[in-house]
Design a protein around this motif. Sequence first.
Motif: not given
Ligand code: GDP
Length: 470
Positions: A108-111, A139, A253, A261, A301, A344, A347, A362-365
């Motif tokens: 994902g984006f945060g990662c 993305y 999340r 996870e 978010a 994302v 957010d 635990s969420s990278q976001v």
């Molecule tokens: P993680 O999986 O939460 O640790 O973070 P990652 O960035 O690896 O992957 C999460 C993906 O799920 C992001 O790229 C987003 O597409 C989506 N996502 C997760 N949380 C949010 C949020 O709060 N808002 C939005 N818009 N998307 C989210």
Amino acid sequence: PTKEHETLKKKIHNGVVELLYSIKTELNYLKKSNSQEGDTKDAISRLSQQQRSILIDIEDLDQLNNDWKQAESKALRDLVIKRMEYIQNPKDCANAKQLLCKLNKGCGFGCQVHHLTYCFMIAYGTERTLIVESKNWRYEPGGWEVVFKPVSTTCTKTSSTPVGWKGESESKDVQTVHLPIVDGVIKPPPYMPLGIPEDLAPRLFRLHGNPSVWWVGQFMRYLLRPQKWLEDDLLKVEKEFGFENPAVGIQVRRTDKVGTEAAFHGIEEYMKHVAEWFDKCDLRLAKEQAGTKCVRRVYLATDEPNVLPEAVEKYPDYVFISDQAISKSAGLDSRYTKASLRGVVLDIFFLSKCDYLVCTFSSQVCRVAYELMQTLHPDASSFFHSLDDIYYYGGQTGHEQRAVYPHNARPGTNEIDLNVGDILGIAGNHWDGNSKGTNRRTGKVGLYPSHKVEEIIRIVKYPTYPEADS
Ligand code: GDP
């Protein structure tokens, strides 16, 4: 120390002494009164109010140094940006040492932002210019630079065939090194999180409660400089949202993360901490201006569309701002190729602009938002509550603490003994007074009181780029 300083210090001292008196009174009352569930709640509520007043005093104490903090924080940021610009914009790109980072990590984006930030930290540490390869990025197929400013203006392409990373000294003479994802890196160099640069360490310890995350935040902020059109969009959306400070950000999340996870957390778990923050906000206002209250503004978010309607229904005293509400009506700006990117990005930016964050680390976001938040305040290290993990950086080299008080494990519990000076590898904080970890001396794993340890921050000899400072 000034008179204000001493007065506040004494006030805080009294506050802490009084807090224990009150805890004893409440416990005695509960014991005597054949207490009901409601009595416990009332007791906690009274004690919380008392704790809030102490926290406000501490904030006031902090505020006394605000001018210095603001100036020092800006000076440090400017210094680091100059160094980054220096290494990122070599005069002779054809002969510059380079580090290639590919943005095709399947996550994902945060990662992916964390992947890029780790690359940048290592490029900076090894005196290489970071080159980002992002064609067909999931993305934005046009690449990173469509959305964010390029990481270099003079050196954006590799000058020789990239050779895989083999370790800092092993790769020393290679012009262009390709750094793999952190899970695959052999001989990780010392420039990985959570280390901090030696030359800035004394200043960072004075300024910031968690220098490791401050340092990560600087790299991330540099990488996430929005292109003009994105900056305009962010400003436009801010107006549409009616976003204003103070605001508390929550990130809920769900979807694919739950059960794999992370655990499921109901909206109530988040809102409990949001309420606490606003209760403190109200208490402060009541002190300054009787009869006024804080607007309970919450930026929500989430990746789960049902959360916003649930929150709005259950918490009528709160104003919820959310991309979930706006993106449906506003339609997608044509410059975003993908809706998921806009969601994302908005957010993360808005969460980072909040005054406090409640989320699951635990969420990278959410961790990205917290990291960016550090670049907007002199010290935002305590502006969060995580419902699960403590702060960490994927692939980090060990997070350790040192016992500053001894502890004897209580029989019949999972507690472990501590001697002063013992080193602990921390696994997590249970947010109930206890942390869990491994005592490196005894090899025992278990619980220990969180207040009996201090953080160990790894100090690393990073290059100092004197050419950039002049
Ligand atoms: P993680 O999986 O939460 O640790 O973070 P990652 O960035 O690896 O992957 C999460 C993906 O799920 C992001 O790229 C987003 O597409 C989506 N996502 C997760 N949380 C949010 C949020 O709060 N808002 C939005 N818009 N998307 C989210």
